[in-house]
Design an enzyme around this catalytic site. Sequence first.
Site, PDB file in Angstrom:
ATOM      1  N   TYR A 197       5.495   9.582  13.546  1.00  0.00           N
ATOM      2  CA  TYR A 197       6.929   9.417  13.265  1.00  0.00           C
ATOM      3  C   TYR A 197       7.369  10.412  12.197  1.00  0.00           C
ATOM      4  O   TYR A 197       8.388  11.089  12.339  1.00  0.00           O
ATOM      5  CB  TYR A 197       7.200   7.984  12.808  1.00  0.00           C
ATOM      6  CG  TYR A 197       8.638   7.734  12.412  1.00  0.00           C
ATOM      7  CD1 TYR A 197       9.608   7.515  13.380  1.00  0.00           C
ATOM      8  CD2 TYR A 197       9.030   7.715  11.073  1.00  0.00           C
ATOM      9  CE1 TYR A 197      10.936   7.288  13.029  1.00  0.00           C
ATOM     10  CE2 TYR A 197      10.339   7.502  10.705  1.00  0.00           C
ATOM     11  CZ  TYR A 197      11.291   7.281  11.694  1.00  0.00           C
ATOM     12  OH  TYR A 197      12.602   7.066  11.334  1.00  0.00           O
TER      13      TYR A 197
ATOM     14  N   SER B 159      15.022  11.670   8.915  1.00  0.00           N
ATOM     15  CA  SER B 159      14.597  10.549   8.069  1.00  0.00           C
ATOM     16  C   SER B 159      14.076  11.096   6.748  1.00  0.00           C
ATOM     17  O   SER B 159      13.632  12.252   6.673  1.00  0.00           O
ATOM     18  CB  SER B 159      13.489   9.755   8.772  1.00  0.00           C
ATOM     19  OG  SER B 159      12.865   8.852   7.879  1.00  0.00           O
TER      20      SER B 159
END
Length: 254
Positions: free
Chosen positions: A153, A140
Amino acid sequence: MAPRSVLITGATGGIGGALARAYAEPGRTLFLQGRDTQRLAAVAEECALRGARVLTKVLDLRDRVALVAWLQSVSSAEPLDLVIVNAGVNTSIGADAAGERWAAVEELIAVNVLAAMATVDAVLPAMRARRSGQLALISSLAAYYGLPVTPSYCASKAALKAYGEAIRGWLAGEGVRVSVVMPGYVESQMCREMPGPKPFLWSAERAAQHIRLGLARNRARISFPFPLNLGTWLLAVLPPPVSERLLRLLGYRG
């Protein structure tokens, strides 16, 4: 050469489902994993209608023993040309900034990091033995700089980015290609549940086509969309006080 067999973990998610549909065509075999039986069956049906041979596996990736057994079974049955390590979950500090729940953090690391690395470890021996194959690790843009609203995350995606870059260098001379995919905000249930603004939102279908093109070109890093990828990279190289102030101004605050 286009892959004849593709394995995708997290095929019931936004990007995972879109990737499955993007690769579904006659003459190709898809191995699709997911936790939701009904959603996985729906994705498989769509892919089969496009002409692909589809085999599914309902599996909780936290059960790494079962995960490895499935992957080894598939690898021994037929060559895997492309393995897309896509499955992931998210957690946040919450709307009231109370902080992440430890149980949720443990689950996130189990899925986003340990299961991802276990997937690579399980399929890699067969690829190395035949000196061919491709691995795509879905990281990401959050890997560049930790966002205050989703610390675990971001940490998990940074780990996957570093791992993918490292094994690309290790395997470069063995015929096994490795790409790290770093999406920004892509329309999905997980994206909708994430706190904070979501600039430059892409559809899952657009993201899947961009990823597929990048993998075909064996790009080391597939990051998108511009200019969000440039902005997140800059957060990592600017002095930390500047990056922190920018994030507060953009609405990413605890």
